[in-house]
Enzyme design. Structure first.
Site, PDB file in Angstrom:
ATOM      1  N   SER A 154      -3.751  -3.375   0.664  1.00 55.54           N
ATOM      2  CA  SER A 154      -2.589  -4.199   0.979  1.00 55.54           C
ATOM      3  C   SER A 154      -3.038  -5.618   1.279  1.00 55.54           C
ATOM      4  O   SER A 154      -3.989  -5.823   2.040  1.00 55.54           O
ATOM      5  CB  SER A 154      -1.849  -3.617   2.185  1.00 55.54           C
ATOM      6  OG  SER A 154      -0.772  -4.442   2.564  1.00 55.54           O
ATOM      7  N   ASN A 172      -5.993   3.121  11.268  1.00 52.50           N
ATOM      8  CA  ASN A 172      -5.267   1.949  11.748  1.00 52.50           C
ATOM      9  C   ASN A 172      -5.025   1.960  13.253  1.00 52.50           C
ATOM     10  O   ASN A 172      -4.818   0.908  13.856  1.00 52.50           O
ATOM     11  CB  ASN A 172      -3.923   1.831  11.017  1.00 52.50           C
ATOM     12  CG  ASN A 172      -3.080   3.082  11.146  1.00 52.50           C
ATOM     13  OD1 ASN A 172      -3.504   4.171  10.746  1.00 52.50           O
ATOM     14  ND2 ASN A 172      -1.875   2.963  11.683  1.00 52.50           N
ATOM     15  N   GLN A 213      -7.124  -0.797   5.921  1.00 48.28           N
ATOM     16  CA  GLN A 213      -7.755  -1.431   7.078  1.00 48.28           C
ATOM     17  C   GLN A 213      -9.205  -1.846   6.821  1.00 48.28           C
ATOM     18  O   GLN A 213      -9.773  -2.608   7.596  1.00 48.28           O
ATOM     19  CB  GLN A 213      -7.705  -0.492   8.285  1.00 48.28           C
ATOM     20  CG  GLN A 213      -6.310  -0.144   8.761  1.00 48.28           C
ATOM     21  CD  GLN A 213      -5.592  -1.318   9.413  1.00 48.28           C
ATOM     22  OE1 GLN A 213      -6.205  -2.257   9.904  1.00 48.28           O
ATOM     23  NE2 GLN A 213      -4.260  -1.272   9.416  1.00 48.28           N
ATOM     24  N   HIS A 242      -1.558  -8.093   3.023  1.00 45.99           N
ATOM     25  CA  HIS A 242      -1.325  -8.692   4.335  1.00 45.99           C
ATOM     26  C   HIS A 242      -2.227  -8.135   5.429  1.00 45.99           C
ATOM     27  O   HIS A 242      -2.201  -8.618   6.565  1.00 45.99           O
ATOM     28  CB  HIS A 242       0.154  -8.579   4.732  1.00 45.99           C
ATOM     29  CG  HIS A 242       0.597  -7.248   5.238  1.00 45.99           C
ATOM     30  ND1 HIS A 242       0.734  -6.960   6.567  1.00 45.99           N
ATOM     31  CD2 HIS A 242       0.965  -6.125   4.574  1.00 45.99           C
ATOM     32  CE1 HIS A 242       1.176  -5.713   6.717  1.00 45.99           C
ATOM     33  NE2 HIS A 242       1.318  -5.191   5.522  1.00 45.99           N
ATOM     34  N   THR A 244       9.150  -7.199 -12.594  1.00 52.79           N
ATOM     35  CA  THR A 244       8.532  -8.511 -12.745  1.00 52.79           C
ATOM     36  C   THR A 244       7.596  -8.818 -11.584  1.00 52.79           C
ATOM     37  O   THR A 244       7.993  -8.739 -10.424  1.00 52.79           O
ATOM     38  CB  THR A 244       9.615  -9.601 -12.825  1.00 52.79           C
ATOM     39  OG1 THR A 244      10.495  -9.310 -13.914  1.00 52.79           O
ATOM     40  CG2 THR A 244       8.999 -10.973 -13.021  1.00 52.79           C
ATOM     41  N   CYS A 255       4.237   1.002  12.440  1.00 54.24           N
ATOM     42  CA  CYS A 255       5.169   1.809  11.647  1.00 54.24           C
ATOM     43  C   CYS A 255       5.840   2.900  12.474  1.00 54.24           C
ATOM     44  O   CYS A 255       6.877   3.429  12.086  1.00 54.24           O
ATOM     45  CB  CYS A 255       4.442   2.425  10.452  1.00 54.24           C
ATOM     46  SG  CYS A 255       3.738   1.184   9.350  1.00 54.24           S
ATOM     47  N   ALA A 284       0.816  -1.214   0.000  1.00 51.74           N
ATOM     48  CA  ALA A 284       0.000   0.000   0.000  1.00 51.74           C
ATOM     49  C   ALA A 284       0.849   1.263   0.000  1.00 51.74           C
ATOM     50  O   ALA A 284       0.451   2.279  -0.573  1.00 51.74           O
ATOM     51  CB  ALA A 284      -0.937   0.005   1.195  1.00 51.74           C
ATOM     52  N   THR A 285       2.014   1.222   0.628  1.00 54.14           N
ATOM     53  CA  THR A 285       2.864   2.414   0.652  1.00 54.14           C
ATOM     54  C   THR A 285       3.271   2.807  -0.759  1.00 54.14           C
ATOM     55  O   THR A 285       3.212   3.990  -1.134  1.00 54.14           O
ATOM     56  CB  THR A 285       4.109   2.182   1.526  1.00 54.14           C
ATOM     57  OG1 THR A 285       3.691   1.972   2.886  1.00 54.14           O
ATOM     58  CG2 THR A 285       5.044   3.380   1.479  1.00 54.14           C
TER      59      THR A 285
END
Length: 359
Positions: free
Chosen positions: A185, A140, A168, A187, A223, A305, A72-73
């Site tokens: 994201s 978050n 989120q 994960h 890739t 983070c 996501a970043t």
């Protein structure tokens, strides 16, 4: 170990792991093939990437395209940099991926305030000349769910694009309506780490941030990993099918946790929130000592983070908490694979450790 840090990352769904395995195989299986190669193994890898793209897109609004990124970043950076928008306005409680990127692009980025529950007013003034507004779907740290549809409409009325960090909320809530750009994201929705996506509204053109071979429709060279894409797609498909079931389980967990922390004060909106996020405070609590005393519990004092910075949470400061109250706050995150009995046990152990501090 009892895991209660679902905002930092979620466990990998078994279904996502199974979807990845064929694309991690040895030379006999040819699952290692480059999805950008024209031969048969490459075409097979490319096909699974496109299946995954459709599965992720199903979590997002119609009328847009999905570009895979490393997370996501990167998706947020592509949105902010690639849009070329001048005049940025972001909410005071955005993730650092938005706040720090916006300030790096434009030091004079306008910060939109939130109220004491962490909500941006749908009628918030948008300064003249604003080219892009960014407000996240679910915070978050405190779980607040923003009125993104109304805020997107407000941004468009001011002639600005609307970017939504849906990290989120994706797979848990309905897709944010009205956005021009949405970052997600894998994960955070029971998929693998190392992959995310940017949804781009049809008709909106971005400039690439990463140059090279022109992969991902020329927007993100490099890739792709078929295994990561397959895991992301499987996790997204599973989340879509289980959304109501997961939400009902989280609701049960939420009520148990609230009962376990009856004397603690809730941070964030009690109504407008994702209930898999419980952020509470107890004045005078030494959170560092609490976490040291409870090493078999995985919970948080805020965003992963920002862990170790020593600074009070910018989110808790934005909702009006003092430095001491912000530093006396903890966050518990739970979800699909959380056990009710384990959660109750964790709450009892946290409460007992806090009481042992005399608070």
């Amino acid at each position: 170990m009892i895991y209660l840090d679902y905002q930092a990352t979620t466990p990998l769904a078994p279904e996502a792991r199974e979807a990845m395995l064929p694309w991690l195989g040895g030379p006999e299986a040819m699952g290692f093939a480059n999805p950008h190669s024209p031969h048969r193994p490459g075409r097979a890898a490319a096909a699974i990437v496109e299946v995954a793209r459709e599965q992720v897109a199903a979590l997002l609004p119609p009328g847009g395209r999905v570009i895979f990124t490393s997370g996501a970043t990167e998706a947020i950076n592509l949105a902010l940099v690639g849009s070329g928008a001048k005049g940025l306005a972001v909410s005071a409680i955005e993730h650092a991926a938005v706040l720090d990127t916006a300030r790096a692009i434009e030091p004079a980025t306008v910060i939109l305030p939130v109220d004491g529950t962490g909500l941006v007013d749908p009628a918030v003034p948008i300064p003249a000349g604003t080219g892009l507004v960014a407000v996240m779907q679910v915070n978050n740290e405190i779980g607040t769910v923003q009125p993104v549809a109304a805020l997107a409409e407000r941004a468009h009325a001011a002639g600005a694009l609307f970017l939504c960090d849906a990290v989120q909320g994706a797979g848990k809530l309905a897709a944010p309506a009205g956005a021009d750009l949405i970052a997600v994201s894998a994960h955070k929705l029971y998929g693998p780490k190392g992959i995310g996506a940017l949804w781009i509204r049809d008709g909106l053109d971005l400039a690439p941030m990463i140059h090279g071979g022109g992969q991902e429709k020329g927007l993100r060279s490099g890739t792709l990993s078929p295994a990561l894409c397959a895991g992301f797609g499987a996790a997204a498909k599973l989340a879509a099918s289980r959304m109501n079931e997961d939400a009902a389980h989280v609701e049960t967990l939420w009520h148990a946790a609230r009962e376990g922390f009856s004397r603690w004060t809730l941070n964030g909106s009690p109504e407008h929130r994702w209930r898999g996020n419980l952020n509470v405070r107890l004045p005078g609590l030494d959170v560092a000592r609490l976490m040291s005393d409870l090493r078999n519990l995985a919970f948080s004092a805020g965003s992963a983070c920002a862990s170790g910075s020593g600074r009070p949470s910018h989110v808790l400061k934005a909702i009006g908490l003092s430095d001491s109250d912000a530093k006396a706050s903890i966050r518990l995150g739970f979800g699909r694979y959380s056990d009710l009995g384990e959660l109750k046990d964790a709450c009892e152990r946290i409460e007992a450790a806090a009481a042992a501090q005399g608070v």
